[in-house]
Design a protein around this motif. Structure first.
Motif, PDB file in Angstrom:
ATOM      1  N   GLU A   1      31.769  38.498  35.544  1.00 31.87           N
ATOM      2  CA  GLU A   1      32.922  38.039  36.632  1.00 31.87           C
ATOM      3  C   GLU A   1      34.229  37.802  35.765  1.00 31.87           C
ATOM      4  O   GLU A   1      35.182  38.177  36.007  1.00 31.87           O
ATOM      5  N   GLN A   2      33.721  36.841  34.751  1.00 33.39           N
ATOM      6  CA  GLN A   2      34.817  36.186  33.773  1.00 33.39           C
ATOM      7  C   GLN A   2      35.626  37.517  33.178  1.00 33.39           C
ATOM      8  O   GLN A   2      36.726  37.759  33.141  1.00 33.39           O
TER       9      GLN A   2
ATOM     10  N   GLN B   1      35.599  40.696  33.945  1.00 28.64           N
ATOM     11  CA  GLN B   1      36.197  41.296  34.849  1.00 28.64           C
ATOM     12  C   GLN B   1      37.738  40.915  35.267  1.00 28.64           C
ATOM     13  O   GLN B   1      38.756  41.354  35.080  1.00 28.64           O
ATOM     14  N   ARG B   2      37.701  39.497  35.332  1.00 27.33           N
ATOM     15  CA  ARG B   2      38.975  38.749  35.687  1.00 27.33           C
ATOM     16  C   ARG B   2      40.027  39.173  34.357  1.00 27.33           C
ATOM     17  O   ARG B   2      41.079  39.281  34.650  1.00 27.33           O
TER      18      ARG B   2
ATOM     19  N   TYR C   1      39.966  41.676  32.305  1.00 27.02           N
ATOM     20  CA  TYR C   1      40.245  42.897  32.400  1.00 27.02           C
ATOM     21  C   TYR C   1      41.446  43.136  33.188  1.00 27.02           C
ATOM     22  O   TYR C   1      42.480  43.747  32.664  1.00 27.02           O
ATOM     23  N   THR C   2      41.470  42.485  34.695  1.00 27.07           N
ATOM     24  CA  THR C   2      42.630  42.517  35.110  1.00 27.07           C
ATOM     25  C   THR C   2      43.836  41.860  34.504  1.00 27.07           C
ATOM     26  O   THR C   2      44.758  42.533  34.804  1.00 27.07           O
ATOM     27  N   LEU C   3      43.699  41.001  33.991  1.00 26.33           N
ATOM     28  CA  LEU C   3      44.754  40.233  33.203  1.00 26.33           C
ATOM     29  C   LEU C   3      45.396  41.197  32.119  1.00 26.33           C
ATOM     30  O   LEU C   3      46.487  41.249  31.746  1.00 26.33           O
TER      31      LEU C   3
ATOM     32  N   TYR D   1      42.619  28.485  31.830  1.00 26.94           N
ATOM     33  CA  TYR D   1      41.479  29.386  32.359  1.00 26.94           C
ATOM     34  C   TYR D   1      41.686  30.973  32.035  1.00 26.94           C
ATOM     35  O   TYR D   1      40.699  31.632  32.032  1.00 26.94           O
ATOM     36  N   GLN D   2      42.843  31.481  32.517  1.00 25.38           N
ATOM     37  CA  GLN D   2      43.240  32.778  32.289  1.00 25.38           C
ATOM     38  C   GLN D   2      42.984  33.115  30.880  1.00 25.38           C
ATOM     39  O   GLN D   2      42.804  34.507  30.516  1.00 25.38           O
TER      40      GLN D   2
ATOM     41  N   ASP E   1      39.542  33.811  30.168  1.00 27.01           N
ATOM     42  CA  ASP E   1      39.080  34.839  30.930  1.00 27.01           C
ATOM     43  C   ASP E   1      39.365  36.241  30.234  1.00 27.01           C
ATOM     44  O   ASP E   1      38.760  37.088  29.724  1.00 27.01           O
TER      45      ASP E   1
END
Lengths: 225, 350
Positions: free
Chosen positions: B199-200, B202-203, B205-207, B308-309, B312
């Motif tokens: 999940e981390q 994936q987050r 990857y979005t960023l 946090y970002q 990620d």
């Protein structure tokens, strides 16, 4: 059967060889009225200085012959490296029936050749005519020494090249040529002018100075037959 | 006559079979674009790749026989050089730039941090000739190789005669480097549906797609163009990147965009190796951008990332590490040829 084919092929090659005429381009370096000898010192007129030319290498490419404005022959070998230390002539095999009045060639390599990677023969980078720190051929290389040059060991070095706009250095040359042989004088007393040796004794990258110097080289060439 | 035809066709079959087996097929995954390198002008073969590998690891390419390509491009570091911010060469001289990682070169058109080199074949000339790297020239390298029995054999294997030329040498070096393909990271497995992101990741990857992908474009993680990423000029180097070559002011401070693959193996980062840790790199992009006339448009507005970002994003970046590539035995030092370490072999003994 095999012998017959072989004999036909051999005689055909021989026949074509006979049918071809030899055309020759040669380059002779000059200092004033003398033939310049590499490594020998010459006095510079209107000064107390002297000059020595050690290395002269340049590319002659895409040679073609013309008759009354029409191209009648183009050399299948596209690139010739002239090195005045070892070879100053180019031999062309021109079909016998062709007559011509003009020769055309380029000083320097074309821009596409500069981007194709490692090449063979005269274009092999081992001949020292390809820049290492930046891609591209050195189209004309002239090196030597003169007491005029305020450089280390009084050396001058002209490595003239550049294939990208606006500093392309390739030069087209057209001379009348009616006979099989053309000898081209390279008057170094005109190319290596006092002011140039003083102000820009080292030109070793593409740019306006490279263009100016290669144009002067081109304009100095004098055909004789 | 029939017999002759039969013998001839058998001969042709044997020759083509030999040619086929000796050929090396360039493999890359389907999610990669088409390579830009023109393989037609330099058909890969096992013998040429092997010759290129031996040359890559042989200090014979340097003036004093002390430095090989691998000195600054180590297979264990994805062919970069860790610990050194700037390259180093013969006589312990320090160069001007950080030795970049070497892989996925078949997809690159321009080389060096400033784009000075326009073809992979000609790239090797630069470090060979640089006075602070190998301090040698191609003409002398060819002469040295011509008098080496080892290279007579290797050139004969590769080119069917033992003649050493600059073209053959450069093309063989390209061949070895072209085989350095990194495409087995976790990211690649996810794309091939052989694995999935946490999940981390994936987050992250979005960023990544939001903030990084326009320059560090997947799947190669660089679009291999040039950009000013807002680094302040190091006054001890005064390196203006691409402008040093083109002399155009619009190219000031433009450097080649490096790939984000294998970053865990290739520290330090940037053209001058100024950042040792990835945290420092992220800090630069979020808080350290220095505005200037040529700054990349993508960096003109601040990139804001919470701690946090950042974590990620880092988790995603770590999925780009490719240990299968880094530890691929086909890329390593050719012990079977040199035996010992290269520096132990006097070049005149070969």
């Amino acid at each position: 059967m095999r012998y017959v084919v072989a004999i036909i092929i051999i005689s055909l090659t021989f026949y074509l060889e006979l049918m071809a005429q030899q055309a020759q381009i040669s380059f002779t370096p000059k200092w004033s009225n003398e033939t310049l000898i590499l490594g020998k010192y010459y006095p510079i007129s209107n000064s107390n200085d002297s000059i020595r030319v050690d290395v002269v290498k340049f590319y002659i490419t895409n040679i073609s012959l013309w008759k009354q404005g029409n191209q009648v022959y183009s050399s299948p070998v596209e690139h010739h490296l002239i090195n005045l230390e070892t070879n100053n002539t180019i031999d062309l095999k021109v079909p016998q029936q062709i007559s011509f009045d003009t020769i055309q060639f380029f000083i320097g390599t074309d821009s596409i050749t500069n981007t194709l990677g490692a090449m063979s023969g005269d274009l092999d980078a081992m001949h020292g005519m390809y820049w290492a720190w930046q891609s591209g051929y050195i189209n004309v290389k002239i090196e030597g020494a003169s007491s005029i040059c305020k450089t280390r060991k009084n050396l001058f070095q002209y490595h003239l090249g550049g294939y990208l706009s606006p500093n392309q250095t390739r030069q087209q040359v057209t001379f009348a040529m009616a006979n099989q042989h053309i000898n081209i004088f390279i008057p170094f007393d005109e190319i290596l002018q006092l002011q140039t040796l003083q102000n820009t004794p080292e030109v070793m990258s593409p740019g306006t100075q490279a263009v100016i110097n290669i144009q002067r080289f081109k304009q100095a060439l004098k055909p004789t037959e | 006559m029939k017999k002759q035809v039969l013998v001839l066709s058998a001969l042709v079959t044997i020759i083509s079979l030999f040619a086929f087996t000796a050929k090396h097929v360039f493999l890359y995954p389907t999610h990669f674009p088409k390579p830009v390198y023109h393989f037609n002008n330099n058909t890969l073969s096992k013998a040429k790749i092997e010759l290129g590998r031996v040359l890559f690891y042989d200090p014979i390419l340097s003036k004093d026989g002390s430095i090989s390509c691998a000195s600054c491009h180590s297979s264990y570091n994805a062919f970069a050089h860790t610990d050194h911010d700037l390259s180093h060469g013969i006589n312990d001289q320090i160069g001007f730039r950080n030795a970049p990682a070497l892989f996925n070169l078949a997809w690159q058109q321009q080389f060096m941090w400033d784009g000075a080199i326009n073809h992979l074949d000609m790239q090797a000339l630069a470090p060979i000739a640089h006075p602070k790297e190998m301090g040698e020239n191609l003409t002398d390298v060819v002469t040295k190789l011509q008098s080496s029995t080892l290279y007579k054999t290797l050139f004969k294997n590769a080119y069917h005669d033992s003649l050493v030329t600059g073209e053959r040498l450069l093309k063989a070096m390209s061949q070895f480097q072209l085989t350095l393909v990194s495409s087995e990271s976790k990211y690649d497995k996810v794309i091939k549906k052989q694995a999935s992101f946490t999940e981390q990741e994936q987050r992250g990857y979005t960023l990544f797609k939001q903030h990084c992908n326009s320059c560090h474009t997947e799947p190669l993680f660089s679009n291999y163009t040039f950009a000013n990423n807002g680094l302040p000029v190091d006054s001890t180097l005064n390196d203006f990147g691409k402008m040093n070559i083109t002399r155009k002011k619009e190219d000031s401070l433009l450097f080649k965009i490096p790939t984000l693959r294998n970053l865990s193996y290739t520290f330090p980062y940037m053209h001058d190796g100024r950042f040792k840790k990835l945290n420092e790199v992220l800090h630069h992009y979020t808080q350290g951008i220095k505005p200037s006339a040529t700054l990349a448009v993508q960096l003109k507005n601040n990139i804001n990332l919470s701690p946090y970002q950042k974590t990620d994003l880092m988790a995603f970046i770590l999925t780009l590490n490719d240990s299968a590539f880094v530890f691929n035995p086909n890329h390593k030092y050719p012990h079977q040829v040199f035996g010992a370490t290269p520096n132990n072999i006097p070049t005149n003994k070969r």
